[in-house]
Design a protein around this motif. Structure first.
Motif, PDB file in Angstrom:
ATOM      1  N   THR A   1       0.834  -1.193   0.000  1.00  0.00           N
ATOM      2  CA  THR A   1       0.000   0.000   0.000  1.00  0.00           C
ATOM      3  C   THR A   1       0.866   1.239   0.000  1.00  0.00           C
ATOM      4  O   THR A   1       2.019   1.204   0.453  1.00  0.00           O
ATOM      5  CB  THR A   1      -0.940   0.008   1.226  1.00  0.00           C
ATOM      6  N   GLY A   2       0.323   2.318  -0.536  1.00  0.00           N
ATOM      7  CA  GLY A   2       1.092   3.558  -0.591  1.00  0.00           C
ATOM      8  C   GLY A   2       2.190   3.507  -1.629  1.00  0.00           C
ATOM      9  O   GLY A   2       2.030   2.912  -2.695  1.00  0.00           O
ATOM     10  N   LEU A   3       3.328   4.102  -1.299  1.00  0.00           N
ATOM     11  CA  LEU A   3       4.436   4.248  -2.236  1.00  0.00           C
ATOM     12  C   LEU A   3       5.531   3.226  -1.955  1.00  0.00           C
ATOM     13  O   LEU A   3       5.789   2.877  -0.796  1.00  0.00           O
ATOM     14  CB  LEU A   3       5.039   5.653  -2.129  1.00  0.00           C
TER      15      LEU A   3
ATOM     16  N   ALA B   1       2.394 -20.975  10.585  1.00  0.00           N
ATOM     17  CA  ALA B   1       3.109 -21.997   9.815  1.00  0.00           C
ATOM     18  C   ALA B   1       4.431 -22.311  10.487  1.00  0.00           C
ATOM     19  O   ALA B   1       5.092 -21.425  11.039  1.00  0.00           O
ATOM     20  CB  ALA B   1       3.359 -21.506   8.387  1.00  0.00           C
ATOM     21  N   GLU B   2       4.813 -23.577  10.427  1.00  0.00           N
ATOM     22  CA  GLU B   2       6.134 -23.951  10.926  1.00  0.00           C
ATOM     23  C   GLU B   2       7.192 -23.349   9.998  1.00  0.00           C
ATOM     24  O   GLU B   2       7.088 -23.441   8.783  1.00  0.00           O
ATOM     25  CB  GLU B   2       6.275 -25.479  10.949  1.00  0.00           C
ATOM     26  N   GLY B   3       8.181 -22.711  10.586  1.00  0.00           N
ATOM     27  CA  GLY B   3       9.244 -22.113   9.782  1.00  0.00           C
ATOM     28  C   GLY B   3       8.748 -21.000   8.876  1.00  0.00           C
ATOM     29  O   GLY B   3       9.161 -20.891   7.716  1.00  0.00           O
ATOM     30  N   TYR B   4       7.854 -20.176   9.379  1.00  0.00           N
ATOM     31  CA  TYR B   4       7.241 -19.116   8.575  1.00  0.00           C
ATOM     32  C   TYR B   4       8.307 -18.265   7.892  1.00  0.00           C
ATOM     33  O   TYR B   4       9.271 -17.839   8.503  1.00  0.00           O
ATOM     34  CB  TYR B   4       6.371 -18.232   9.462  1.00  0.00           C
ATOM     35  N   GLN B   5       8.091 -18.004   6.599  1.00  0.00           N
ATOM     36  CA  GLN B   5       9.006 -17.189   5.802  1.00  0.00           C
ATOM     37  C   GLN B   5       8.295 -15.926   5.328  1.00  0.00           C
ATOM     38  O   GLN B   5       7.149 -15.987   4.873  1.00  0.00           O
ATOM     39  CB  GLN B   5       9.507 -17.972   4.582  1.00  0.00           C
ATOM     40  N   GLY B   6       8.960 -14.797   5.422  1.00  0.00           N
ATOM     41  CA  GLY B   6       8.372 -13.557   4.922  1.00  0.00           C
ATOM     42  C   GLY B   6       9.115 -12.349   5.426  1.00  0.00           C
ATOM     43  O   GLY B   6      10.036 -12.450   6.249  1.00  0.00           O
ATOM     44  N   ARG B   7       8.707 -11.188   4.940  1.00  0.00           N
ATOM     45  CA  ARG B   7       9.388  -9.950   5.294  1.00  0.00           C
ATOM     46  C   ARG B   7       8.395  -8.794   5.220  1.00  0.00           C
ATOM     47  O   ARG B   7       7.463  -8.803   4.416  1.00  0.00           O
ATOM     48  CB  ARG B   7      10.571  -9.700   4.356  1.00  0.00           C
ATOM     49  N   ALA B   8       8.611  -7.786   6.057  1.00  0.00           N
ATOM     50  CA  ALA B   8       7.786  -6.587   6.059  1.00  0.00           C
ATOM     51  C   ALA B   8       8.665  -5.357   5.922  1.00  0.00           C
ATOM     52  O   ALA B   8       9.731  -5.274   6.533  1.00  0.00           O
ATOM     53  CB  ALA B   8       6.971  -6.502   7.345  1.00  0.00           C
ATOM     54  N   ARG B   9       8.199  -4.412   5.120  1.00  0.00           N
ATOM     55  CA  ARG B   9       8.945  -3.168   4.910  1.00  0.00           C
ATOM     56  C   ARG B   9       8.014  -1.982   5.131  1.00  0.00           C
ATOM     57  O   ARG B   9       6.872  -1.980   4.668  1.00  0.00           O
ATOM     58  CB  ARG B   9       9.521  -3.113   3.499  1.00  0.00           C
ATOM     59  N   MET B  10       8.534  -0.973   5.786  1.00  0.00           N
ATOM     60  CA  MET B  10       7.817   0.276   6.004  1.00  0.00           C
ATOM     61  C   MET B  10       8.640   1.423   5.426  1.00  0.00           C
ATOM     62  O   MET B  10       9.841   1.524   5.685  1.00  0.00           O
ATOM     63  CB  MET B  10       7.581   0.490   7.505  1.00  0.00           C
ATOM     64  N   VAL B  11       8.006   2.262   4.615  1.00  0.00           N
ATOM     65  CA  VAL B  11       8.653   3.428   4.027  1.00  0.00           C
ATOM     66  C   VAL B  11       8.159   4.652   4.781  1.00  0.00           C
ATOM     67  O   VAL B  11       6.945   4.911   4.837  1.00  0.00           O
ATOM     68  CB  VAL B  11       8.340   3.556   2.526  1.00  0.00           C
ATOM     69  N   VAL B  12       9.084   5.421   5.362  1.00  0.00           N
ATOM     70  CA  VAL B  12       8.731   6.522   6.254  1.00  0.00           C
ATOM     71  C   VAL B  12       9.168   7.858   5.656  1.00  0.00           C
ATOM     72  O   VAL B  12      10.277   7.982   5.116  1.00  0.00           O
ATOM     73  CB  VAL B  12       9.389   6.336   7.635  1.00  0.00           C
ATOM     74  N   ASP B  13       8.279   8.841   5.743  1.00  0.00           N
ATOM     75  CA  ASP B  13       8.615  10.229   5.435  1.00  0.00           C
ATOM     76  C   ASP B  13       9.245  10.810   6.695  1.00  0.00           C
ATOM     77  O   ASP B  13       8.555  11.094   7.680  1.00  0.00           O
ATOM     78  CB  ASP B  13       7.352  10.997   5.048  1.00  0.00           C
TER      79      ASP B  13
ATOM     80  N   GLY C   1       7.346  12.294   9.815  1.00  0.00           N
ATOM     81  CA  GLY C   1       7.234  11.254  10.830  1.00  0.00           C
ATOM     82  C   GLY C   1       6.045  10.349  10.613  1.00  0.00           C
ATOM     83  O   GLY C   1       5.431   9.849  11.570  1.00  0.00           O
ATOM     84  N   THR C   2       5.701  10.117   9.328  1.00  0.00           N
ATOM     85  CA  THR C   2       4.553   9.275   8.993  1.00  0.00           C
ATOM     86  C   THR C   2       4.950   8.195   8.000  1.00  0.00           C
ATOM     87  O   THR C   2       5.933   8.329   7.270  1.00  0.00           O
ATOM     88  CB  THR C   2       3.414  10.104   8.378  1.00  0.00           C
ATOM     89  N   MET C   3       4.166   7.146   7.972  1.00  0.00           N
ATOM     90  CA  MET C   3       4.341   6.090   6.996  1.00  0.00           C
ATOM     91  C   MET C   3       3.772   6.544   5.657  1.00  0.00           C
ATOM     92  O   MET C   3       2.685   7.108   5.590  1.00  0.00           O
ATOM     93  CB  MET C   3       3.617   4.825   7.468  1.00  0.00           C
ATOM     94  N   VAL C   4       4.506   6.294   4.569  1.00  0.00           N
ATOM     95  CA  VAL C   4       3.990   6.605   3.228  1.00  0.00           C
ATOM     96  C   VAL C   4       3.897   5.360   2.361  1.00  0.00           C
ATOM     97  O   VAL C   4       3.368   5.415   1.250  1.00  0.00           O
ATOM     98  CB  VAL C   4       4.845   7.678   2.518  1.00  0.00           C
ATOM     99  N   GLY C   5       4.390   4.233   2.846  1.00  0.00           N
ATOM    100  CA  GLY C   5       4.295   3.000   2.082  1.00  0.00           C
ATOM    101  C   GLY C   5       4.608   1.802   2.952  1.00  0.00           C
ATOM    102  O   GLY C   5       5.303   1.916   3.966  1.00  0.00           O
ATOM    103  N   ALA C   6       4.063   0.663   2.556  1.00  0.00           N
ATOM    104  CA  ALA C   6       4.357  -0.580   3.276  1.00  0.00           C
ATOM    105  C   ALA C   6       4.174  -1.750   2.328  1.00  0.00           C
ATOM    106  O   ALA C   6       3.281  -1.740   1.477  1.00  0.00           O
ATOM    107  CB  ALA C   6       3.438  -0.745   4.489  1.00  0.00           C
ATOM    108  N   THR C   7       5.033  -2.748   2.477  1.00  0.00           N
ATOM    109  CA  THR C   7       4.928  -3.984   1.702  1.00  0.00           C
ATOM    110  C   THR C   7       5.175  -5.158   2.632  1.00  0.00           C
ATOM    111  O   THR C   7       6.158  -5.161   3.379  1.00  0.00           O
ATOM    112  CB  THR C   7       5.949  -4.014   0.551  1.00  0.00           C
TER     113      THR C   7
END
Length: 473
Positions: free
Chosen positions: A371-373, A402-414, A418-424
């Motif tokens: 979402t976002g940028l 899930a056993e051995g859960y795989q994944g990643r989260a990213r937050m893009v900050v202005d 001091g606000t979030m402008v994107g997340a994946t």
């Protein structure tokens, strides 16, 4: 055109009865206006019968089965091909729009069947009959699959998303041209129900508009599911001798791919041809989309006051059903206010949130929810960016999923605001996690305030706390 030539009049005429047109019509009707909606095919449109609904109906059993196989104690689940296809057929009502037509009736919206053309200011012609819109015409004709002018491709009778999502048959071998969301999602489906799938993408990666780490995770997941991926390779020729014979796709790297069917998923084209735009002084842009103002008014339309609007894919702003429905709601409210003399509220009658970036989920395995940028988009806008990443298994709830859960989260900050402008987010079952980020972005909620939105334990929503802690709050 003389008044006597008009067969019937409504306050508003909507061209296109997909979800976008339905939303615009519904809001205009709720404002007290008389509304007709014109549809040449199925009420419910592309999304309901050939895209969003059937593809997700096909995907859900596959993704649930994969998820079950990752949890100790339920590893025996398997995908049942016939059950998957039957579920799809149920979701699309075997290509019957009876239910959707019934909803129009209940909402007080009149249905006109046939192909619509603009026939002058506030006039719409349908199968030789001319209708008048006293206040507005809203174009919601959407897009169609793009089949490029590649030597031999059209003669090979290729599948588009329409064929792939409704086919009763599963080919032994399927080659997919394209590496976007449609290509990746349908590759997951057909690989799970028995096809040997090969994706051919001319760019150097899949999902070119999303964060690179997300694309790499999806590619890795597809390969684990048996999908062959050819990136950085463009198709140069397609050969298919006779109907129903093998398809051969020649690539510019000298390789060839042989399959039983070929699916083209390389983009969309707007449904603006033969719409009668010249009768109202409107020209499309170079790609065929209708140029609009921030209030969805079509630019250049003849007349002293705005009366022609375009919402959804046909205006090219955001080719996503949910964003089109958002435009449709805002447009319907705006038309209703203007027609009844009520005040126009820019905050609710202008889909301004589109400028903050769109939200999108790719239902592959792993899923991608964004979402976002993206980081790149934010930097291109001159935002002073800080990127924060954490592994998805840092949230306690991930290990329960899930056993051995795989994944990643990213937050893009202005950093200045001091606000979030994107997340994946990438991982199993992340689709339902993305909306809180959308709320935070649209509301420009300070990160220090978000820290007080306490996630339930032990849920995967804890990932937002982990991101804030990584940021330093």
């Amino acid at each position: 055109m003389a008044e006597s030539t008009v067969d019937h009049s409504w306050d508003v005429i909507v061209i296109g009865a997909g979800p976008v047109g339905e939303n615009a019509a519904d809001r205009a009707r709720k404002a007290g206006l008389t509304v007709a909606i014109v549809e040449k095919h199925l009420v419910g449109g592309e999304c309901s019968f050939y895209a969003c609904s059937p593809s997700k109906a096909l995907l859900r059993p596959v993704l649930v089965t994969h998820a079950s196989q990752r949890v100790q104690g339920s590893e025996g689940a398997r995908v049942d091909r016939d059950g998957v296809l039957a579920r799809r057929d149920s979701w699309i009502d075997n290509l019957s729009d009876k239910g959707a037509v019934g909803w129009l009736d209940s909402a007080g919206i009149d249905l006109v069947r046939g192909t619509a053309r603009l026939a002058g200011e506030r006039r719409v012609e349908v199968e030789g009959r001319v209708y008048e819109a006293r206040h507005a015409v809203i174009v919601a004709t959407g897009t169609a699959p793009l089949v490029p002018d590649l030597p031999g491709l059209r003669d090979a009778n290729p599948w588009t998303n329409r064929d792939a999502t409704t086919s009763p048959r599963v080919p032994e071998r399927l080659v997919v041209l394209g590496g976007g969301p449609v290509a990746c999602e349908l590759a997951v489906v057909f690989a799970a129900i028995g096809s040997e799938v090969t994706i051919v993408e001319q760019e150097d990666r899949l999902l070119g508009r999303m964060e690179r780490f997300a694309a790499e995770a999806v590619a890795a997941g597809l390969r684990e599911q048996g999908v062959r991926i050819r990136t950085g390779a463009a198709a140069t020729k397609v050969t298919r001798p006779g109907q129903g014979g093998e398809v051969t796709v020649d690539l510019d790297n000298g390789e060839s791919v042989v399959a039983d069917e070929i699916l083209v998923a390389v983009g969309r084209v707007p449904n603006t041809a033969d719409l009668g735009l010249d009768s109202v002084g409107v020209a499309t842009d170079e790609k065929g989309y209708l140029p609009v103002t921030e209030r969805m008014e079509v630019k250049g339309a003849v007349g002293d006051e705005p009366w022609l609007y375009a919402v959804g894919d046909v205006n090219g702003i955001a080719l996503l059903t949910h964003m089109g429905k958002y435009q449709g709601r805002a447009c319907g409210d705006l038309v209703g206010a203007r027609a009844t003399g009520r005040p126009v509220d820019p905050a609710s009658m202008t889909p301004w949130a589109e400028g903050l970036g769109t939200v999108q989920v790719v239902w592959t395995d792993p899923e991608v929810a964004a979402t976002g940028l993206t980081e790149e988009q934010a930097r291109e806008r001159g935002i002073r960016v800080r990127v924060v990443e954490v592994p998805m298994d840092s949230a306690a709830g991930s290990g329960l999923q899930a056993e051995g859960y795989q994944g990643r989260a990213r937050m893009v900050v202005d950093e200045d605001k001091g606000t979030m402008v994107g997340a994946t987010l990438v991982g199993q079952d992340v689709a339902e996690l993305v909306h809180p980020a959308t709320v935070a972005i649209v509301g420009e909620v300070p990160l220090r305030t978000l820290w007080h939105a306490v996630p339930a334990f032990p849920s995967m929503s804890e990932i937002w706390l982990r991101l804030l802690e990584e940021y330093g709050i």
